[in-house]
Design a protein around this motif. Structure first.
Motif, short mmCIF file in Angstrom:
data_model
loop_
_atom_site.label_atom_id
_atom_site.label_comp_id
_atom_site.label_asym_id
_atom_site.label_seq_id
_atom_site.Cartn_x
_atom_site.Cartn_y
_atom_site.Cartn_z
N ASP A 141 -3.56 -43.75 -62.08
CA ASP A 141 -3.99 -42.50 -61.45
C ASP A 141 -2.95 -41.40 -61.62
OD1 ASP A 141 -6.34 -43.69 -60.66
OD2 ASP A 141 -5.67 -44.07 -58.59
N ALA A 142 -1.68 -41.75 -61.41
CA ALA A 142 -0.62 -40.74 -61.50
C ALA A 142 -0.46 -40.24 -62.94
CB ALA A 142 0.70 -41.32 -61.00
N ILE A 143 -0.54 -41.13 -63.90
CA ILE A 143 -0.38 -40.75 -65.31
C ILE A 143 -1.52 -39.85 -65.76
CG2 ILE A 143 -0.49 -41.66 -67.68
CD1 ILE A 143 1.21 -44.02 -66.66
N LEU A 144 -2.74 -40.22 -65.42
CA LEU A 144 -3.88 -39.40 -65.84
C LEU A 144 -3.82 -38.02 -65.20
CD1 LEU A 144 -6.82 -41.98 -65.87
CD2 LEU A 144 -5.33 -41.26 -67.75
N ALA A 145 -3.37 -37.96 -63.94
CA ALA A 145 -3.29 -36.67 -63.26
C ALA A 145 -2.17 -35.80 -63.81
CB ALA A 145 -3.09 -36.89 -61.76
N THR A 146 -1.04 -36.40 -64.13
CA THR A 146 0.14 -35.64 -64.54
C THR A 146 0.13 -35.29 -66.02
OG1 THR A 146 1.46 -36.73 -62.83
CG2 THR A 146 2.67 -35.64 -64.61
N PHE A 147 -0.28 -36.23 -66.86
CA PHE A 147 -0.11 -36.05 -68.30
C PHE A 147 -1.41 -35.85 -69.07
CE2 PHE A 147 3.53 -38.60 -66.80
CZ PHE A 147 4.55 -37.70 -67.11
N PHE A 148 -2.54 -35.79 -68.36
CA PHE A 148 -3.81 -35.50 -69.02
C PHE A 148 -4.60 -34.44 -68.24
CE2 PHE A 148 -2.69 -39.63 -70.68
CZ PHE A 148 -3.13 -39.60 -72.00
N PRO A 149 -3.98 -33.29 -67.99
CA PRO A 149 -4.75 -32.23 -67.34
C PRO A 149 -5.92 -31.83 -68.24
CG PRO A 149 -2.71 -31.36 -68.26
CD PRO A 149 -2.63 -32.85 -68.36
N ASP A 150 -7.06 -31.69 -67.67
CA ASP A 150 -8.28 -31.36 -68.44
C ASP A 150 -8.60 -32.43 -69.48
OD1 ASP A 150 -8.52 -28.89 -67.06
OD2 ASP A 150 -7.03 -28.01 -68.41
N GLY A 151 -8.07 -33.64 -69.28
CA GLY A 151 -8.43 -34.75 -70.14
C GLY A 151 -7.74 -34.79 -71.49
N VAL A 152 -6.66 -34.03 -71.67
CA VAL A 152 -5.95 -33.99 -72.95
C VAL A 152 -4.47 -34.22 -72.71
CG1 VAL A 152 -5.39 -32.59 -74.98
CG2 VAL A 152 -7.65 -32.38 -73.91
N ALA A 153 -3.85 -35.07 -73.54
CA ALA A 153 -2.45 -35.42 -73.36
C ALA A 153 -1.57 -34.17 -73.39
CB ALA A 153 -2.00 -36.40 -74.43
N PHE A 154 -0.62 -34.12 -72.46
CA PHE A 154 0.22 -32.94 -72.26
C PHE A 154 1.56 -33.40 -71.74
CE2 PHE A 154 1.67 -29.41 -69.52
CZ PHE A 154 1.58 -28.35 -70.41
N GLU A 155 2.65 -33.00 -72.40
CA GLU A 155 3.98 -33.40 -71.98
C GLU A 155 4.44 -32.45 -70.88
OE1 GLU A 155 6.68 -36.00 -71.49
OE2 GLU A 155 5.21 -36.28 -73.09
N ALA A 156 4.29 -32.88 -69.63
CA ALA A 156 4.33 -31.99 -68.48
C ALA A 156 5.66 -31.25 -68.32
CB ALA A 156 4.01 -32.77 -67.21
N SER A 157 6.78 -31.89 -68.63
CA SER A 157 8.08 -31.29 -68.32
C SER A 157 8.56 -30.26 -69.33
CB SER A 157 9.14 -32.39 -68.18
OG SER A 157 8.96 -33.08 -66.97
N CYS A 158 7.90 -30.17 -70.47
CA CYS A 158 8.45 -29.27 -71.49
C CYS A 158 7.41 -28.54 -72.33
CB CYS A 158 9.37 -30.05 -72.44
SG CYS A 158 8.54 -31.36 -73.38
N GLU A 159 6.17 -28.99 -72.35
CA GLU A 159 5.22 -28.43 -73.32
C GLU A 159 4.79 -27.01 -72.98
OE1 GLU A 159 0.99 -29.61 -75.50
OE2 GLU A 159 2.15 -31.13 -74.46
N LYS A 160 4.50 -26.73 -71.72
CA LYS A 160 4.04 -25.40 -71.35
C LYS A 160 5.07 -24.34 -71.68
CE LYS A 160 2.02 -22.75 -67.53
NZ LYS A 160 1.59 -22.79 -66.11
N SER A 161 6.33 -24.67 -71.48
CA SER A 161 7.42 -23.72 -71.75
C SER A 161 7.88 -23.78 -73.20
CB SER A 161 8.60 -24.01 -70.82
OG SER A 161 9.03 -25.36 -70.97
N ASN A 162 7.27 -24.64 -73.99
CA ASN A 162 7.62 -24.80 -75.41
C ASN A 162 9.08 -25.20 -75.59
OD1 ASN A 162 6.74 -24.82 -78.10
ND2 ASN A 162 7.59 -22.79 -78.49
N LEU A 163 9.56 -26.07 -74.73
CA LEU A 163 10.95 -26.51 -74.76
C LEU A 163 11.10 -27.97 -75.17
CD1 LEU A 163 12.35 -24.78 -71.53
CD2 LEU A 163 12.67 -24.07 -73.92
#
Length: 418
Positions: A245-267
């Motif tokens: 549950d925690a992994i799907l909520a944190t790393f699959f927003p909108d159902g697509v894999a997303f590296e939460a700590s760095c991807e949005k900021s492109n870091l």
């Protein structure tokens, strides 16, 4: 594999070339991930054309003491790096991959050697709030020796969990359970199953709360193996459920894999770009040994894989993959990490194939270890629900290699057309 040149004259077998992008270098550990990922690909599809490269790569980097500590890379080696290679050797053993030469250490022995070294006190913090935890780096002269990262400890946990699944030696089960409890006590794993990055050994109460997908996925994978080993023990089932549950909520927003700590900021640096591959592999393995989890995991992995493939339109070929999957547009980046991420996303949703023909045509896995903690090497403990036709693994040994390849092609075709 077009990014790998270790088989060419003058180059180093087993590792990706150091030259990378402006994000950094391909460090030594990424070679271990490459071979583990290619073993997954082989197991799920029956494709054996890369067998010689996989074998050469895994054997070339074993180091002088058969423990995946080659002297050439001591300046950057961490316990987490060593574990990635050990897990790939264990993948080779579990999948009945061609065994090393008889006078060389076998796959299971290599994994056991790494476990035995990391289980000792010499690599662990000897006092304070982090007492007993593995340090990040191996040697005092390494930058990061004074840091305790969850990746090293979770890697050890995952290795121990898979070793008990293979050998039935409870020494490994005890080590895995103790490690999980220690990470909870330190605060690296929360009661909501968030997995934090780490802390400095001298002040373990000051935790770096960055969350990376690879540590959470490896913790889930190891927990799933222990769920299987304990025949569905409530403790491990609860941990598996919470982590899913925690992994799907944190790393699959909108159902697509997303590296939460760095991807949005492109870091995200080059290392972090490999994490989605580990994320998908961990979730795929979880569905194999705890098939009931597929009801939650598989729909999300399919949605994510479809988005990942949609952005593989880069480069002169128009087929290279980028790192950002959620936009469905290629981001202009390319590299081994990006390709491995999408490959693992696709492989993780294929039904498990036994690839019996491929295995029978090779000298299969070692089947035995030689270290003090070694066991029989036989694979046991298949979950009783593996006949569920909705889960990967349901086809098992019922299909031949050729039929398995056909089924895989049909699954991929339907995915792309959905």
């Amino acid at each position: 594999m077009s990014y790998y040149d270790g088989n060419e004259p003058g180059n180093i077998p087993g590792i990706l070339p150091e030259a990378s992008s402006d994000k950094g270098f391909y460090y030594w550990w990424t070679g271990g991930l490459l071979w583990g990922s290619m073993l997954d690909y082989r197991s799920q599809t029956g494709e054996t054309k890369y067998d010689d490269l996989i074998s050469q790569g895994l054997i070339w980097q074993v180091g002088e003491n058969a423990d995946y500590l080659p002297a050439n890379f001591t300046s950057t080696l961490g316990n987490d790096d060593q574990t990635i290679w050990a897990l790939s050797a264990l993948d080779a053993d579990e999948s009945a991959f061609t065994a090393p030469p008889s006078d060389a250490p076998q796959w299971l022995t290599l994994a056991e050697n790494v476990f035995n070294e990391q289980a000792g006190d010499g690599r662990r913090v000897d006092d304070g709030d982090c007492k007993g935890a593995l340090r990040w780096m191996l040697y005092p002269f390494n930058n990061g020796y004074d840091y305790v990262n969850s990746g090293s400890n979770i890697g050890f946990f995952n290795l121990a969990a898979q070793l008990v699944y293979v050998t039935r030696n409870e020494t490994y089960s005890d080590a895995a359970s103790d490690t999980y409890d220690l990470l909870v006590d330190i605060g690296f794993i929360t009661d909501k199953y968030q997995v934090y990055d780490g802390a400095h050994a001298e002040d373990c109460s000051s935790i770096n709360k960055a969350q990376f997908s690879y540590t959470a996925a490896m913790l889930l994978q190891g927990s799933a193996y222990l769920y299987n080993h304990t025949d569905g023990d409530d403790k491990w089932k609860g941990r598996v459920d919470g982590l899913v549950d925690a992994i799907l909520a944190t790393f699959f927003p909108d159902g697509v894999a997303f590296e939460a700590s760095c991807e949005k900021s492109n870091l995200c640096n080059t290392d972090m770009m490999f994490y989605k591959g580990i994320l998908n592999r961990g979730l795929g393995a979880t569905m194999q040994v705890a098939p009931y989890t597929a009801a939650k995991i598989l729909p999300v992995l399919k949605t994510s894989a479809k988005a990942a493939v949609a952005q593989c339109t880069g480069g002169d070929s128009g087929r290279l993959c980028g790192f950002h999957w959620s936009t469905s547009e290629n981001d202009g980046t390319s590299g081994a990490a990006q390709q491995l991420g999408v490959l693992s996303a696709l492989v993780s949703i294929l039904p498990q194939q036994a690839v019996a023909a491929a295995a029978s045509n090779s000298s299969s896995g070692s089947g035995a270890g030689s270290s003090a903690n070694g066991g029989s090497g036989s694979q046991n403990g298949t979950d009783s629900n593996t006949s569920d036709s909705n889960t990967p693994g349901s086809l098992g040994a019922k299909v031949s290699t050729s039929l398995g390849a056909l089924v895989g092609a049909l699954v991929l075709g339907s995915l792309f057309l959905a």
